[in-house]
Design a protein around this motif. Structure first.
Motif, PDB file in Angstrom:
ATOM      1  N   ALA A  37      46.638  20.245 -23.176  1.00 15.15           N
ATOM      2  CA  ALA A  37      46.316  20.292 -24.608  1.00 15.15           C
ATOM      3  C   ALA A  37      46.901  19.071 -25.307  1.00 15.15           C
ATOM      4  CB  ALA A  37      46.864  21.568 -25.242  1.00 15.15           C
ATOM      5  N   ALA A  38      46.163  18.580 -26.299  1.00 16.37           N
ATOM      6  CA  ALA A  38      46.635  17.417 -27.062  1.00 16.37           C
ATOM      7  C   ALA A  38      46.050  17.461 -28.454  1.00 16.37           C
ATOM      8  CB  ALA A  38      46.237  16.114 -26.359  1.00 16.37           C
ATOM      9  N   VAL A  39      46.776  16.817 -29.383  1.00 18.74           N
ATOM     10  CA  VAL A  39      46.339  16.713 -30.777  1.00 18.74           C
ATOM     11  C   VAL A  39      46.534  15.273 -31.231  1.00 18.74           C
ATOM     12  CG1 VAL A  39      46.581  17.594 -33.122  1.00 18.74           C
ATOM     13  CG2 VAL A  39      47.154  19.076 -31.181  1.00 18.74           C
ATOM     14  N   ALA A  48      42.278  15.571 -34.433  1.00 19.79           N
ATOM     15  CA  ALA A  48      41.328  15.864 -33.362  1.00 19.79           C
ATOM     16  C   ALA A  48      42.063  16.627 -32.281  1.00 19.79           C
ATOM     17  CB  ALA A  48      40.726  14.572 -32.810  1.00 19.79           C
ATOM     18  N   TYR A  49      41.335  17.495 -31.578  1.00 19.36           N
ATOM     19  CA  TYR A  49      41.982  18.378 -30.619  1.00 19.36           C
ATOM     20  C   TYR A  49      41.317  18.254 -29.255  1.00 19.36           C
ATOM     21  CZ  TYR A  49      42.896  20.373 -35.219  1.00 19.36           C
ATOM     22  OH  TYR A  49      43.219  20.536 -36.535  1.00 19.36           O
ATOM     23  N   LYS A  50      42.127  18.502 -28.200  1.00 19.88           N
ATOM     24  CA  LYS A  50      41.613  18.473 -26.835  1.00 19.88           C
ATOM     25  C   LYS A  50      42.353  19.519 -26.023  1.00 19.88           C
ATOM     26  CE  LYS A  50      41.571  15.590 -22.644  1.00 19.88           C
ATOM     27  NZ  LYS A  50      40.149  15.796 -22.301  1.00 19.88           N
ATOM     28  N   CYS A  51      41.599  20.268 -25.200  1.00 21.69           N
ATOM     29  CA  CYS A  51      42.233  21.223 -24.296  1.00 21.69           C
ATOM     30  C   CYS A  51      41.309  21.436 -23.106  1.00 21.69           C
ATOM     31  CB  CYS A  51      42.525  22.551 -24.993  1.00 21.69           C
ATOM     32  SG  CYS A  51      43.488  23.699 -23.965  1.00 21.69           S
ATOM     33  N   SER A  52      41.878  21.640 -21.929  1.00 16.00           N
ATOM     34  CA  SER A  52      41.089  21.836 -20.719  1.00 16.00           C
ATOM     35  C   SER A  52      40.687  23.287 -20.506  1.00 16.00           C
ATOM     36  CB  SER A  52      41.879  21.345 -19.503  1.00 16.00           C
ATOM     37  OG  SER A  52      43.090  22.086 -19.368  1.00 16.00           O
ATOM     38  N   CYS A  53      41.050  24.189 -21.416  1.00 16.43           N
ATOM     39  CA  CYS A  53      40.673  25.594 -21.267  1.00 16.43           C
ATOM     40  C   CYS A  53      39.183  25.762 -21.594  1.00 16.43           C
ATOM     41  CB  CYS A  53      41.529  26.477 -22.175  1.00 16.43           C
ATOM     42  SG  CYS A  53      41.068  26.413 -23.928  1.00 16.43           S
ATOM     43  N   PRO A  54      38.543  26.867 -21.166  1.00 16.39           N
ATOM     44  CA  PRO A  54      37.103  27.042 -21.394  1.00 16.39           C
ATOM     45  C   PRO A  54      36.747  27.574 -22.777  1.00 16.39           C
ATOM     46  CG  PRO A  54      37.953  28.857 -20.079  1.00 16.39           C
ATOM     47  CD  PRO A  54      39.098  27.893 -20.265  1.00 16.39           C
ATOM     48  N   ILE A  58      37.762  25.814 -31.773  1.00 20.24           N
ATOM     49  CA  ILE A  58      38.347  24.507 -32.089  1.00 20.24           C
ATOM     50  C   ILE A  58      39.158  24.651 -33.378  1.00 20.24           C
ATOM     51  CG2 ILE A  58      37.883  22.094 -32.615  1.00 20.24           C
ATOM     52  CD1 ILE A  58      35.239  22.374 -31.184  1.00 20.24           C
ATOM     53  N   PRO A  59      40.481  24.518 -33.329  1.00 17.07           N
ATOM     54  CA  PRO A  59      41.316  24.351 -32.129  1.00 17.07           C
ATOM     55  C   PRO A  59      41.514  25.679 -31.395  1.00 17.07           C
ATOM     56  CG  PRO A  59      42.692  24.431 -34.072  1.00 17.07           C
ATOM     57  CD  PRO A  59      41.276  24.445 -34.581  1.00 17.07           C
ATOM     58  N   CYS A  60      41.789  25.595 -30.091  1.00 19.39           N
ATOM     59  CA  CYS A  60      42.011  26.797 -29.291  1.00 19.39           C
ATOM     60  C   CYS A  60      43.456  27.278 -29.459  1.00 19.39           C
ATOM     61  CB  CYS A  60      41.702  26.515 -27.822  1.00 19.39           C
ATOM     62  SG  CYS A  60      42.880  25.368 -27.053  1.00 19.39           S
ATOM     63  N   LYS A  61      43.774  28.417 -28.826  1.00 21.80           N
ATOM     64  CA  LYS A  61      45.118  28.993 -28.979  1.00 21.80           C
ATOM     65  C   LYS A  61      46.196  28.103 -28.346  1.00 21.80           C
ATOM     66  CE  LYS A  61      44.518  31.957 -24.891  1.00 21.80           C
ATOM     67  NZ  LYS A  61      44.450  33.361 -24.421  1.00 21.80           N
TER      68      LYS A  61
END
Length: 418
Positions: A37-39, A48-54, A58-61
Protein backbone atom coordinates in the motif's frame (compact mmCIF):
# COMPACT_ATOMS: atom_id res chain seq x y z
CA UNK A 1 -5.68 -2.33 9.84
CA UNK A 2 -4.03 0.42 11.90
CA UNK A 3 -2.11 -1.98 14.13
CA UNK A 4 1.62 -1.69 14.59
CA UNK A 5 2.14 -5.44 14.25
CA UNK A 6 0.31 -5.59 10.90
CA UNK A 7 2.90 -3.35 9.20
CA UNK A 8 6.40 -4.79 9.69
CA UNK A 9 7.68 -2.55 6.87
CA UNK A 10 6.54 1.04 6.45
CA UNK A 11 8.00 4.47 5.88
CA UNK A 12 7.60 8.11 4.89
CA UNK A 13 9.17 9.54 1.74
CA UNK A 14 10.37 13.08 2.40
CA UNK A 15 9.29 15.98 0.18
CA UNK A 16 12.02 18.25 -1.30
CA UNK A 17 10.77 21.22 0.75
CA UNK A 18 10.38 19.18 3.91
CA UNK A 19 7.46 17.23 5.30
CA UNK A 20 6.00 14.06 3.81
CA UNK A 21 5.72 13.42 0.08
CA UNK A 22 4.42 9.85 0.26
CA UNK A 23 3.73 6.93 2.60
CA UNK A 24 4.31 3.26 1.93
CA UNK A 25 3.86 0.05 3.82
CA UNK A 26 3.61 -3.72 3.59
CA UNK A 27 0.58 -5.09 5.44
CA UNK A 28 0.41 -8.70 6.55
CA UNK A 29 -2.71 -10.39 5.21
CA UNK A 30 -4.12 -13.89 5.30
CA UNK A 31 -1.93 -14.99 2.39
CA UNK A 32 1.79 -15.58 2.17
CA UNK A 33 2.46 -12.27 0.43
CA UNK A 34 1.84 -8.90 2.13
CA UNK A 35 -0.40 -6.24 0.63
CA UNK A 36 1.64 -3.36 -0.78
CA UNK A 37 0.00 0.00 0.00
CA UNK A 38 1.15 3.54 -0.75
CA UNK A 39 -0.16 7.09 -0.71
CA UNK A 40 1.18 9.99 -2.79
CA UNK A 41 0.39 13.00 -0.62
CA UNK A 42 1.54 15.92 -2.77
CA UNK A 43 0.34 14.72 -6.19
CA UNK A 44 -1.48 17.08 -8.53
CA UNK A 45 -5.23 17.05 -7.92
CA UNK A 46 -4.96 15.65 -4.40
CA UNK A 47 -3.69 12.41 -2.84
CA UNK A 48 -3.33 9.26 -4.93
CA UNK A 49 -3.58 5.73 -3.59
CA UNK A 50 -2.14 2.33 -4.51
CA UNK A 51 -2.67 -1.12 -3.04
CA UNK A 52 -2.11 -4.66 -4.32
CA UNK A 53 -5.30 -5.99 -2.68
CA UNK A 54 -8.27 -6.92 -4.95
CA UNK A 55 -10.66 -4.39 -3.38
CA UNK A 56 -12.27 -1.88 -5.74
CA UNK A 57 -12.70 0.66 -2.95
CA UNK A 58 -10.58 3.77 -3.32
CA UNK A 59 -8.93 4.18 -0.88
CA UNK A 60 -9.07 0.61 0.45
CA UNK A 61 -8.89 -0.38 4.13
CA UNK A 62 -5.14 -1.03 3.92
CA UNK A 63 -4.45 2.50 2.68
CA UNK A 64 -6.73 3.93 5.36
CA UNK A 65 -4.92 1.89 8.01
CA UNK A 66 -1.57 3.21 6.78
CA UNK A 67 -2.89 6.80 6.91
CA UNK A 68 -4.21 6.22 10.42
CA UNK A 69 -0.81 4.99 11.59
CA UNK A 70 0.83 8.06 10.02
CA UNK A 71 -1.68 10.37 11.76
CA UNK A 72 -0.69 8.69 15.04
CA UNK A 73 3.00 9.38 14.22
CA UNK A 74 3.79 5.68 13.92
CA UNK A 75 5.28 5.89 10.41
CA UNK A 76 8.82 7.29 10.38
CA UNK A 77 10.91 8.93 7.68
CA UNK A 78 13.05 6.39 5.82
CA UNK A 79 15.71 7.07 3.20
CA UNK A 80 15.55 3.60 1.70
CA UNK A 81 12.36 2.28 0.14
CA UNK A 82 11.35 -0.78 -1.93
CA UNK A 83 11.66 -0.72 -5.71
CA UNK A 84 7.88 -0.88 -6.19
CA UNK A 85 7.49 2.39 -4.29
CA UNK A 86 10.20 4.15 -6.29
CA UNK A 87 8.75 2.89 -9.57
CA UNK A 88 5.21 4.02 -8.71
CA UNK A 89 6.31 7.49 -7.58
CA UNK A 90 8.55 7.86 -10.62
CA UNK A 91 5.72 6.93 -12.98
CA UNK A 92 3.39 9.41 -11.30
CA UNK A 93 5.97 12.19 -11.51
CA UNK A 94 6.48 11.46 -15.21
CA UNK A 95 2.74 11.58 -15.90
CA UNK A 96 2.37 14.86 -14.03
CA UNK A 97 5.28 16.35 -15.94
CA UNK A 98 3.75 15.32 -19.25
CA UNK A 99 0.42 16.83 -18.16
CA UNK A 100 2.10 20.11 -17.26
CA UNK A 101 3.88 20.24 -20.61
CA UNK A 102 0.69 19.43 -22.50
CA UNK A 103 2.01 16.09 -23.76
CA UNK A 104 -0.24 13.05 -23.98
CA UNK A 105 0.12 10.48 -21.20
CA UNK A 106 -1.05 7.68 -23.46
CA UNK A 107 1.22 5.27 -25.24
CA UNK A 108 2.50 6.55 -28.58
CA UNK A 109 3.79 3.20 -29.82
CA UNK A 110 0.86 1.69 -31.80
CA UNK A 111 2.27 -1.83 -31.52
CA UNK A 112 2.58 -1.55 -27.75
CA UNK A 113 -0.92 -0.08 -27.49
CA UNK A 114 -2.35 -2.89 -29.63
CA UNK A 115 -0.57 -5.51 -27.51
CA UNK A 116 -1.92 -3.96 -24.30
CA UNK A 117 -5.45 -3.92 -25.70
CA UNK A 118 -5.16 -7.54 -26.86
CA UNK A 119 -3.92 -8.62 -23.43
CA UNK A 120 -6.84 -6.83 -21.78
CA UNK A 121 -9.36 -8.46 -24.11
CA UNK A 122 -7.89 -11.92 -23.50
CA UNK A 123 -8.02 -11.40 -19.73
CA UNK A 124 -11.65 -10.28 -19.82
CA UNK A 125 -12.61 -13.17 -22.09
CA UNK A 126 -11.03 -15.67 -19.70
CA UNK A 127 -12.83 -14.09 -16.75
CA UNK A 128 -16.23 -14.13 -18.48
CA UNK A 129 -15.76 -17.77 -19.51
CA UNK A 130 -15.00 -18.63 -15.89
CA UNK A 131 -18.16 -16.74 -14.87
CA UNK A 132 -20.22 -18.77 -17.33
CA UNK A 133 -18.96 -22.05 -15.86
CA UNK A 134 -19.48 -20.75 -12.30
CA UNK A 135 -23.09 -19.85 -13.11
CA UNK A 136 -23.67 -23.36 -14.43
CA UNK A 137 -22.35 -24.74 -11.15
CA UNK A 138 -24.81 -22.59 -9.17
CA UNK A 139 -27.76 -23.93 -11.13
CA UNK A 140 -26.49 -27.53 -10.98
CA UNK A 141 -26.21 -27.25 -7.19
CA UNK A 142 -29.73 -25.80 -6.94
CA UNK A 143 -30.94 -22.46 -5.61
CA UNK A 144 -31.82 -24.07 -2.27
CA UNK A 145 -28.09 -24.05 -1.48
CA UNK A 146 -27.77 -20.26 -1.89
CA UNK A 147 -28.79 -19.25 1.69
CA UNK A 148 -26.13 -21.62 3.06
CA UNK A 149 -23.30 -19.80 1.33
CA UNK A 150 -21.31 -17.16 3.15
CA UNK A 151 -20.10 -13.97 1.50
CA UNK A 152 -16.80 -15.66 0.61
CA UNK A 153 -18.63 -17.88 -1.87
CA UNK A 154 -19.70 -14.85 -3.93
CA UNK A 155 -16.62 -12.73 -3.24
CA UNK A 156 -14.27 -15.29 -4.73
CA UNK A 157 -15.98 -15.03 -8.11
CA UNK A 158 -16.18 -11.24 -7.88
CA UNK A 159 -12.46 -10.98 -7.07
CA UNK A 160 -11.61 -13.27 -9.98
CA UNK A 161 -13.52 -10.95 -12.31
CA UNK A 162 -11.72 -7.92 -10.87
CA UNK A 163 -8.41 -9.66 -11.56
CA UNK A 164 -9.63 -10.33 -15.10
CA UNK A 165 -10.34 -6.60 -15.55
CA UNK A 166 -14.11 -7.19 -15.76
CA UNK A 167 -15.07 -4.88 -12.89
CA UNK A 168 -18.62 -4.32 -14.17
CA UNK A 169 -19.45 -8.01 -14.08
CA UNK A 170 -17.76 -8.24 -10.65
CA UNK A 171 -20.09 -5.54 -9.33
CA UNK A 172 -23.13 -7.54 -10.50
CA UNK A 173 -21.85 -10.66 -8.72
CA UNK A 174 -21.22 -8.69 -5.51
CA UNK A 175 -24.92 -7.83 -5.34
CA UNK A 176 -26.07 -11.45 -5.32
CA UNK A 177 -25.76 -12.25 -1.58
CA UNK A 178 -27.96 -9.25 -0.74
CA UNK A 179 -30.81 -10.77 -2.73
CA UNK A 180 -30.94 -13.89 -0.54
CA UNK A 181 -32.24 -11.81 2.37
CA UNK A 182 -35.43 -10.80 0.50
CA UNK A 183 -38.74 -12.66 0.99
CA UNK A 184 -38.95 -13.47 -2.73
CA UNK A 185 -35.25 -14.31 -3.00
CA UNK A 186 -35.57 -17.41 -5.25
CA UNK A 187 -37.19 -15.42 -8.06
CA UNK A 188 -34.90 -12.41 -7.68
CA UNK A 189 -31.73 -14.50 -7.46
CA UNK A 190 -32.68 -16.60 -10.49
CA UNK A 191 -33.41 -13.44 -12.47
CA UNK A 192 -29.99 -11.98 -11.61
CA UNK A 193 -28.19 -15.22 -12.41
CA UNK A 194 -30.00 -15.30 -15.75
CA UNK A 195 -28.93 -11.74 -16.55
CA UNK A 196 -25.33 -12.63 -15.69
CA UNK A 197 -25.58 -15.68 -17.95
CA UNK A 198 -26.94 -13.46 -20.72
CA UNK A 199 -24.02 -11.07 -20.21
CA UNK A 200 -21.49 -13.90 -20.46
CA UNK A 201 -23.17 -15.23 -23.61
CA UNK A 202 -23.34 -11.74 -25.08
CA UNK A 203 -19.65 -11.17 -24.51
CA UNK A 204 -18.91 -14.54 -26.10
CA UNK A 205 -20.95 -13.59 -29.19
CA UNK A 206 -18.72 -10.56 -29.78
CA UNK A 207 -18.94 -9.09 -33.28
CA UNK A 208 -22.05 -11.16 -34.08
CA UNK A 209 -24.13 -8.74 -31.98
CA UNK A 210 -25.71 -5.54 -33.17
CA UNK A 211 -23.24 -2.66 -32.67
CA UNK A 212 -25.31 -0.93 -29.98
CA UNK A 213 -26.04 -4.17 -28.11
CA UNK A 214 -22.36 -5.06 -28.25
CA UNK A 215 -21.54 -1.63 -26.84
CA UNK A 216 -23.95 -2.25 -23.97
CA UNK A 217 -22.40 -5.67 -23.29
CA UNK A 218 -18.87 -4.30 -23.15
CA UNK A 219 -19.95 -1.42 -20.90
CA UNK A 220 -21.72 -3.81 -18.49
CA UNK A 221 -18.72 -6.13 -18.39
CA UNK A 222 -16.58 -3.15 -17.41
CA UNK A 223 -14.70 -2.34 -20.61
CA UNK A 224 -14.69 1.45 -20.57
CA UNK A 225 -14.44 3.65 -23.64
CA UNK A 226 -12.26 6.73 -23.20
CA UNK A 227 -13.86 10.12 -23.71
CA UNK A 228 -11.23 10.89 -26.35
CA UNK A 229 -12.33 7.83 -28.34
CA UNK A 230 -16.01 8.75 -28.01
CA UNK A 231 -15.30 12.24 -29.34
CA UNK A 232 -13.17 10.86 -32.15
CA UNK A 233 -15.32 7.93 -33.30
CA UNK A 234 -18.66 8.05 -31.49
CA UNK A 235 -21.99 8.66 -33.19
CA UNK A 236 -22.77 12.39 -33.22
CA UNK A 237 -26.23 13.94 -32.97
CA UNK A 238 -27.00 17.66 -33.27
CA UNK A 239 -30.27 18.61 -31.57
CA UNK A 240 -31.96 20.79 -29.01
CA UNK A 241 -31.81 18.70 -25.87
CA UNK A 242 -34.34 19.18 -23.08
CA UNK A 243 -32.90 18.52 -19.62
CA UNK A 244 -35.40 16.19 -17.91
CA UNK A 245 -33.79 15.81 -14.49
CA UNK A 246 -31.08 14.24 -12.42
CA UNK A 247 -30.72 11.66 -9.69
CA UNK A 248 -27.89 10.99 -7.24
CA UNK A 249 -27.10 7.58 -5.81
CA UNK A 250 -24.43 6.53 -3.31
CA UNK A 251 -22.51 3.25 -3.37
CA UNK A 252 -22.68 2.04 0.26
CA UNK A 253 -19.43 0.11 0.09
CA UNK A 254 -17.32 3.01 -1.21
CA UNK A 255 -19.33 6.14 -0.46
CA UNK A 256 -18.92 7.24 -4.08
CA UNK A 257 -21.72 9.46 -5.40
CA UNK A 258 -23.00 8.85 -8.90
CA UNK A 259 -25.16 11.39 -10.73
CA UNK A 260 -27.34 10.50 -13.69
CA UNK A 261 -28.44 13.51 -15.76
CA UNK A 262 -31.10 12.73 -18.38
CA UNK A 263 -31.81 14.70 -21.56
CA UNK A 264 -34.09 14.12 -24.54
CA UNK A 265 -33.69 15.44 -28.09
CA UNK A 266 -36.69 17.51 -29.15
CA UNK A 267 -36.20 16.61 -32.83
CA UNK A 268 -34.58 13.16 -32.69
CA UNK A 269 -36.41 11.89 -29.60
CA UNK A 270 -33.05 10.44 -28.56
CA UNK A 271 -32.34 9.87 -24.86
CA UNK A 272 -28.93 11.05 -23.63
CA UNK A 273 -27.35 10.17 -20.29
CA UNK A 274 -24.54 12.15 -18.67
CA UNK A 275 -22.94 10.12 -15.90
CA UNK A 276 -20.55 11.65 -13.36
CA UNK A 277 -18.98 10.44 -10.11
CA UNK A 278 -17.53 12.11 -7.04
CA UNK A 279 -15.71 10.99 -3.95
CA UNK A 280 -17.22 11.51 -0.48
CA UNK A 281 -17.51 15.19 0.36
CA UNK A 282 -17.49 16.25 -3.28
CA UNK A 283 -20.35 17.03 -5.66
CA UNK A 284 -20.62 15.27 -9.04
CA UNK A 285 -20.41 17.48 -12.12
CA UNK A 286 -23.65 18.84 -13.57
CA UNK A 287 -22.98 20.18 -17.06
CA UNK A 288 -26.60 21.29 -17.71
CA UNK A 289 -29.35 22.80 -15.60
CA UNK A 290 -32.70 21.07 -15.15
CA UNK A 291 -35.57 22.77 -16.93
CA UNK A 292 -33.52 24.20 -19.80
CA UNK A 293 -32.96 23.46 -23.48
CA UNK A 294 -29.41 22.90 -24.72
CA UNK A 295 -28.76 23.29 -28.44
CA UNK A 296 -25.55 21.30 -28.94
CA UNK A 297 -23.90 18.34 -30.59
CA UNK A 298 -23.47 15.20 -28.50
CA UNK A 299 -21.17 12.25 -29.17
CA UNK A 300 -22.51 8.90 -27.93
CA UNK A 301 -20.73 5.96 -26.34
CA UNK A 302 -21.05 2.61 -28.14
CA UNK A 303 -24.05 1.68 -25.97
CA UNK A 304 -26.01 4.49 -27.65
CA UNK A 305 -27.17 6.26 -24.48
CA UNK A 306 -24.25 7.74 -22.53
CA UNK A 307 -23.19 10.99 -24.13
CA UNK A 308 -20.34 13.49 -24.22
CA UNK A 309 -20.87 17.13 -25.20
CA UNK A 310 -18.87 18.05 -28.29
CA UNK A 311 -19.34 21.79 -27.66
CA UNK A 312 -20.73 24.05 -24.95
CA UNK A 313 -23.90 24.70 -26.93
CA UNK A 314 -26.52 27.34 -26.27
CA UNK A 315 -28.78 27.13 -23.22
CA UNK A 316 -32.27 28.66 -23.09
CA UNK A 317 -35.25 28.37 -20.71
CA UNK A 318 -37.55 25.48 -21.60
CA UNK A 319 -41.23 24.69 -21.34
CA UNK A 320 -42.33 21.37 -19.82
CA UNK A 321 -41.36 18.37 -21.99
CA UNK A 322 -43.92 16.38 -23.91
CA UNK A 323 -45.24 13.58 -21.75
CA UNK A 324 -47.19 10.41 -22.35
CA UNK A 325 -49.20 7.70 -20.64
CA UNK A 326 -47.99 4.94 -18.35
CA UNK A 327 -48.36 2.40 -21.18
CA UNK A 328 -46.24 4.54 -23.52
CA UNK A 329 -43.61 4.90 -20.81
CA UNK A 330 -43.38 1.12 -20.37
CA UNK A 331 -43.15 0.65 -24.13
CA UNK A 332 -40.19 3.06 -24.22
CA UNK A 333 -38.53 1.13 -21.41
CA UNK A 334 -39.09 -2.17 -23.26
CA UNK A 335 -37.36 -0.70 -26.32
CA UNK A 336 -34.40 0.30 -24.14
CA UNK A 337 -34.25 -3.23 -22.68
CA UNK A 338 -34.09 -4.68 -26.19
CA UNK A 339 -30.73 -2.93 -26.65
CA UNK A 340 -29.48 -3.21 -23.06
CA UNK A 341 -31.22 -5.97 -21.03
CA UNK A 342 -29.23 -4.93 -17.94
CA UNK A 343 -30.78 -1.44 -17.83
CA UNK A 344 -31.68 -0.64 -14.23
CA UNK A 345 -33.05 2.90 -14.64
CA UNK A 346 -34.71 4.73 -17.50
CA UNK A 347 -36.27 8.21 -17.70
CA UNK A 348 -39.97 8.56 -18.43
CA UNK A 349 -42.22 11.62 -18.59
CA UNK A 350 -45.90 11.36 -17.66
CA UNK A 351 -48.37 14.01 -18.82
CA UNK A 352 -51.12 15.26 -16.46
CA UNK A 353 -50.16 12.72 -13.83
CA UNK A 354 -51.41 12.86 -10.26
CA UNK A 355 -50.15 11.04 -7.17
CA UNK A 356 -52.60 8.76 -5.39
CA UNK A 357 -52.49 6.40 -2.45
CA UNK A 358 -53.91 2.91 -2.07
CA UNK A 359 -53.10 0.12 0.38
CA UNK A 360 -50.34 2.15 2.06
CA UNK A 361 -48.52 2.67 -1.23
CA UNK A 362 -48.28 5.76 -3.40
CA UNK A 363 -48.84 5.62 -7.15
CA UNK A 364 -48.54 8.00 -10.09
CA UNK A 365 -51.75 7.90 -12.12
CA UNK A 366 -52.13 9.02 -15.75
CA UNK A 367 -55.32 10.45 -17.34
CA UNK A 368 -56.33 6.93 -18.53
CA UNK A 369 -56.35 5.68 -14.95
CA UNK A 370 -53.24 3.52 -15.35
CA UNK A 371 -50.86 3.75 -12.42
CA UNK A 372 -47.19 3.09 -11.75
CA UNK A 373 -45.92 2.52 -8.17
CA UNK A 374 -43.64 5.08 -6.51
CA UNK A 375 -40.50 3.95 -4.72
CA UNK A 376 -41.04 6.43 -1.88
CA UNK A 377 -43.64 6.03 0.84
CA UNK A 378 -43.71 9.78 1.55
CA UNK A 379 -43.78 11.85 -1.68
CA UNK A 380 -44.39 15.10 0.21
CA UNK A 381 -42.05 17.17 -1.98
CA UNK A 382 -43.93 16.06 -5.09
CA UNK A 383 -47.27 16.84 -3.47
CA UNK A 384 -46.03 20.27 -2.38
CA UNK A 385 -44.96 21.17 -5.93
CA UNK A 386 -48.10 19.90 -7.69
CA UNK A 387 -50.66 20.53 -4.96
CA UNK A 388 -52.15 17.18 -5.93
CA UNK A 389 -53.20 18.57 -9.33
CA UNK A 390 -52.30 17.00 -12.70
CA UNK A 391 -48.76 17.90 -13.72
CA UNK A 392 -45.94 16.93 -16.04
CA UNK A 393 -43.61 14.70 -14.04
CA UNK A 394 -40.25 13.20 -15.07
CA UNK A 395 -39.14 10.11 -13.18
CA UNK A 396 -36.73 7.18 -13.29
CA UNK A 397 -38.37 3.81 -13.83
CA UNK A 398 -36.62 0.78 -12.33
CA UNK A 399 -38.04 -2.73 -12.84
CA UNK A 400 -39.01 -4.40 -9.61
CA UNK A 401 -38.79 -1.13 -7.68
CA UNK A 402 -41.00 1.48 -9.34
CA UNK A 403 -40.89 5.18 -10.12
CA UNK A 404 -38.57 7.71 -8.51
CA UNK A 405 -39.77 11.25 -9.39
CA UNK A 406 -36.85 13.51 -10.34
CA UNK A 407 -38.54 16.66 -11.71
CA UNK A 408 -42.02 18.17 -11.59
CA UNK A 409 -43.35 21.15 -13.51
CA UNK A 410 -45.68 23.16 -11.30
CA UNK A 411 -48.73 25.21 -12.33
CA UNK A 412 -46.41 28.08 -13.36
CA UNK A 413 -44.53 25.80 -15.78
CA UNK A 414 -41.26 26.00 -13.88
CA UNK A 415 -39.17 22.90 -13.28
CA UNK A 416 -38.53 21.83 -9.70
CA UNK A 417 -35.94 19.13 -8.99
CA UNK A 418 -37.17 16.50 -6.56
Amino acid sequence: MAKDGSWPERGVVAAPAGGASALWGECKGSGSKPYLAAVHLDGAGGPAYKCSCPSRKIPCKHVLGLLALWAQEQVDLREERPDWVSTWLSDRSARQERARSGASATATDPKKAAATLREREESVTAGMEELRLWLRDQIDAGLAEAPKHGYDHWDRMAKRLVDAKAAGAASLVERLPGLVRADDWPERLLERLALLHLLARGHRAGEALDARVRGAVRARVGIATRVEDVLARGERVQDTWRVLGLRDTVAPEAGMRARRLWLRGTESGRTALFLSHARPGQAPATPFRVGTDVTAEFAFHPDGHRAVAVDQGRTTPASPPAGGTAAEALDAFAAALAEDPWTEAWPIVLDRAVPGREDDRWWLIDPDGAALPLTTSEPWHLLAVTGGHPATIAAEWSPGEGLTPITAWGPDGKAVSL
